[in-house]
Design a protein around this motif. Structure first.
Motif, PDB file in Angstrom:
ATOM      1  N   GLU A   1       0.678  -1.135  -0.079  1.00  0.00           N
ATOM      2  CA  GLU A   1      -0.023   0.089  -0.044  1.00  0.00           C
ATOM      3  C   GLU A   1       0.987   1.167  -0.184  1.00  0.00           C
ATOM      4  OE1 GLU A   1      -0.507  -2.638   1.831  1.00  0.00           O
ATOM      5  OE2 GLU A   1      -2.465  -3.173   1.175  1.00  0.00           O
TER       6      GLU A   1
ATOM      7  N   ARG B   1       1.269   7.324  -6.475  1.00  0.00           N
ATOM      8  CA  ARG B   1       0.398   8.321  -6.981  1.00  0.00           C
ATOM      9  C   ARG B   1       0.732   9.750  -6.643  1.00  0.00           C
ATOM     10  NH1 ARG B   1      -4.636   5.151  -3.561  1.00  0.00           N
ATOM     11  NH2 ARG B   1      -5.225   3.840  -5.364  1.00  0.00           N
TER      12      ARG B   1
ATOM     13  N   LEU C   1       1.825   2.064  -3.425  1.00  0.00           N
ATOM     14  CA  LEU C   1       0.630   2.646  -3.990  1.00  0.00           C
ATOM     15  C   LEU C   1       0.349   3.994  -3.734  1.00  0.00           C
ATOM     16  CD1 LEU C   1      -1.844   1.666  -6.019  1.00  0.00           C
ATOM     17  CD2 LEU C   1      -3.048   1.201  -4.043  1.00  0.00           C
ATOM     18  N   LEU C   2       0.470   4.402  -2.461  1.00  0.00           N
ATOM     19  CA  LEU C   2       0.360   5.970  -2.154  1.00  0.00           C
ATOM     20  C   LEU C   2       1.617   6.549  -2.700  1.00  0.00           C
ATOM     21  CD1 LEU C   2      -0.876   5.767   1.515  1.00  0.00           C
ATOM     22  CD2 LEU C   2      -2.158   5.399  -0.739  1.00  0.00           C
TER      23      LEU C   2
ATOM     24  N   VAL D   1     -11.080  -0.357  -9.186  1.00  0.00           N
ATOM     25  CA  VAL D   1     -11.295   0.291  -7.837  1.00  0.00           C
ATOM     26  C   VAL D   1     -10.616  -0.997  -6.637  1.00  0.00           C
ATOM     27  CG1 VAL D   1     -12.766   1.207  -6.105  1.00  0.00           C
ATOM     28  CG2 VAL D   1     -12.796   2.017  -8.196  1.00  0.00           C
TER      29      VAL D   1
ATOM     30  N   ASP E   1     -12.328   7.160  -0.865  1.00  0.00           N
ATOM     31  CA  ASP E   1     -12.026   5.563  -0.853  1.00  0.00           C
ATOM     32  C   ASP E   1     -13.255   4.786  -0.220  1.00  0.00           C
ATOM     33  OD1 ASP E   1     -10.442   3.374  -0.869  1.00  0.00           O
ATOM     34  OD2 ASP E   1     -10.418   3.351   1.258  1.00  0.00           O
TER      35      ASP E   1
ATOM     36  N   ARG F   1     -12.487  11.831  -6.317  1.00  0.00           N
ATOM     37  CA  ARG F   1     -11.885  11.381  -5.172  1.00  0.00           C
ATOM     38  C   ARG F   1     -10.332  12.132  -5.007  1.00  0.00           C
ATOM     39  NH1 ARG F   1      -9.084   5.759  -3.426  1.00  0.00           N
ATOM     40  NH2 ARG F   1      -7.929   6.786  -1.274  1.00  0.00           N
TER      41      ARG F   1
ATOM     42  N   TYR G   1      -4.361  10.244   4.575  1.00  0.00           N
ATOM     43  CA  TYR G   1      -3.337   8.987   4.030  1.00  0.00           C
ATOM     44  C   TYR G   1      -2.097   9.929   4.069  1.00  0.00           C
ATOM     45  CZ  TYR G   1      -6.861   6.348   1.822  1.00  0.00           C
ATOM     46  OH  TYR G   1      -7.781   5.326   1.832  1.00  0.00           O
TER      47      TYR G   1
ATOM     48  N   ARG H   1     -13.885   7.887 -10.245  1.00  0.00           N
ATOM     49  CA  ARG H   1     -14.437   6.539 -10.320  1.00  0.00           C
ATOM     50  C   ARG H   1     -16.122   6.571 -10.649  1.00  0.00           C
ATOM     51  NH1 ARG H   1     -11.620   3.902  -4.676  1.00  0.00           N
ATOM     52  NH2 ARG H   1      -9.583   3.806  -5.784  1.00  0.00           N
TER      53      ARG H   1
HETATM   54  C1  LIG Z   1      -4.789  -0.317  -1.115  1.00  0.00           C
HETATM   55  C2  LIG Z   1      -5.218   1.232  -0.504  1.00  0.00           C
HETATM   56  C3  LIG Z   1      -4.091   1.771   0.001  1.00  0.00           C
HETATM   57  C4  LIG Z   1      -6.101   1.947  -1.457  1.00  0.00           C
HETATM   58  C5  LIG Z   1      -6.602   3.292  -1.133  1.00  0.00           C
HETATM   59  O1  LIG Z   1      -7.108   3.499   0.012  1.00  0.00           O
HETATM   60  O2  LIG Z   1      -6.619   4.268  -1.818  1.00  0.00           O
HETATM   61  C6  LIG Z   1      -7.302   1.315  -2.170  1.00  0.00           C
HETATM   62  O3  LIG Z   1      -8.165   1.025  -0.912  1.00  0.00           O
HETATM   63  C7  LIG Z   1      -8.113   2.065  -3.143  1.00  0.00           C
HETATM   64  O4  LIG Z   1      -9.223   2.267  -3.210  1.00  0.00           O
HETATM   65  O5  LIG Z   1      -7.232   2.323  -4.395  1.00  0.00           O
END
Ligand SMILES: CC(C)[C@H](C(=O)O)[C@@H](O)C(=O)O
Ligand SMILES: NC(=O)c1ccc[n+]([C@@H]2O[C@H](COP(=O)([O-])OP(=O)(O)OC[C@H]3O[C@@H](n4cnc5c(N)ncnc54)[C@H](O)[C@@H]3O)[C@@H](O)[C@H]2O)c1
Ligand SMILES: [Mg+2]
Length: 362
Positions: free
Chosen positions: A94, A101, A97-98, A283, A251, A139, A146, A111
């Motif tokens: 995760e 982005r 992922l952050l 998503v 989210d 979003r 976060y 979304r």
């Molecule tokens: C996995 C997590 C970090 C992520 C978020 O919360 O952004 C996921 O839930 C999303 O929706 O892409």
């Protein structure tokens, strides 16, 4: 507008769990698009998430980021899973992922919850409640709780954990403008969701959205508190068109909106910054509970390719071809397990991908 024969570079990041399964089906769609429309894609696969931790010791290797930056768009599956749940903060998928982005400046996460008529039976809501529902959650993606400071500390009452929610005006302004622009292309109705009765960040959010609204006199703006929004999404979903909200609320609300469509396996997304570059991903997550069984629904990822065509490449005909193919396959009664009422007739990931590819036409 892009030239038909211009080669588009796409970074492909399969990730973990069902990520590789669903991305493989989306890649078939890319290939079929080349055959049908003459567009040309150059794909480059990159390691990311848990698999990158295992193979490279980090969820977001430098070369993966470099491949993304050198591409026109990124196609992402999903990351994460129980194997890495107990890793330190830096070594969680995760975090990667952050990180990706933020590093790619993708502050706006779009979304859409698209309701296919034939799937109303798969929804937990009654068909008459769903009637006319067609909404988009916008979003904010690179701010809020976060990304605020987070730490633990020892106190006389034991350990304490702190997550800080921070938003500055420019972060709110840019996502608000994006949402107003999207609203202008739709029914000109924007709902800003916050928790302004409690949170200071939400008060700044609301003030800023109201100020920006002066530049969009044709858009009808309303404000709904997030708890009420969660309830209204189930009670009267058709009253929403474009919802703009901060990172964590978005989210949660988008997973909830997924259930209007029948399954989280149906919800696509686009993450955008200031330019045309975008990261496209379903998503949903890596779905460890069904990973490796070949039963995941690839439609969210396939519809994310359609979003990529529309929003980054301007390939509207190819995007429409994908969306039409998905509709035709669903109308013909084909279902993966998550959207099947009769689970015994469900088809697998590959079969669904193949049917959609076969249904694509010019
Ligand atoms: C996995 C997590 C970090 C992520 C978020 O919360 O952004 C996921 O839930 C999303 O929706 O892409
Ligand atoms: N963008 C991402 O990469 C992303 C998003 C959400 C969660 N995650 C990660 O994924 C892991 C699992 O998270 P989770 O279980 O909370 O959420 P999840 O979205 O992976 O799964 C939730 C439920 O939905 C089902 N599901 C999800 N996608 C599906 C599909 N395409 N077809 C059929 N069913 C599907 C799963 O089987 C599961 O029952 C965690 O590590 C989490 O952090 C990653
Ligand atoms: Mg989520």
């Amino acid at each position: 507008m892009s030239e038909v024969n211009e080669v588009k570079k796409i970074a492909v990041i399969a990730g973990d769990g069902i990520g590789p399964e669903v991305v493989a089906e989306a890649e078939k769609v890319l290939k079929r698009t080349e055959e049908l429309f003459g567009h040309k894609f150059e794909t480059e696969h990159a390691l990311f998430g848990g698999i990158a931790i295992d193979e490279r010791g980090t969820p977001l290797p430098d070369d993966t980021l470099a491949i993304c930056k050198a591409s026109d768009a990124v196609l992402l599956g999903a990351v994460g899973g129980p194997k890495w749940d107990n890793n330190s903060k830096e070594l969680r998928p995760e975090t990667g992922l952050l990180g990706i982005r933020k590093a790619l400046g993708l502050f706006s996460n779009i979304r859409p919850a698209v309701i296919f008529d034939c799937l109303k039976e798969a929804s937990t809501l009654k068909p008459e409640v769903l009637e006319g529902t067609d909404l988009i959650v916008v979003r904010e993606l690179t701010g809020g709780i976060y990304f605020g400071e987070k730490f633990r500390r020892e106190t006389e009452n034991g350990q304490e954990a702190v997550d800080t929610c921070v938003y500055n005006v420019s972060e709110i302004e840019r996502i608000a403008r994006q949402a107003f622009e999207i609203a202008l292309t739709r029914s000109k109705k924007l709902t800003s969701v916050d928790k302004a009765n409690v949170l200071e960040t939400s008060r700044l959010w609301r003030e800023t959205v109201i100020r920006i609204s002066a530049d969009y006199p044709d858009v009808e703006l309303d404000h709904v508190l997030v708890d009420n929004c969660a309830m209204q999404l189930l009670r009267r979903p058709s009253s929403f068109d474009v919802i703009v909200t901060e990172n964590m609320f978005g989210d949660i609300l988008s997973d909830e909106a997924a259930m209007l469509t029948g399954s989280i396996g149906m919800l696509s997304s686009a993450s955008l910054g200031e330019g045309s570059f975008g990261l496209y991903e379903p998503v949903h997550g890596s779905a460890p509970d069904i990973a490796g069984q070949g039963i995941s629904n690839p439609i969210a990822t396939i519809l994310s390719v359609a979003l990529m065509f529309r929003l980054t490449f301007g390939y509207h005909e190819a995007a429409a071809s994908i969306e039409r193919a998905v509709k035709n396959v669903l109308d013909a009664g084909h279902r993966t397990g998550d959207i099947a009422v009769d689970k015994s007739s469900a088809i697998g990931t590959t079969a669904m991908g193949d049917l959609i590819v076969a249904a694509m036409s010019k």
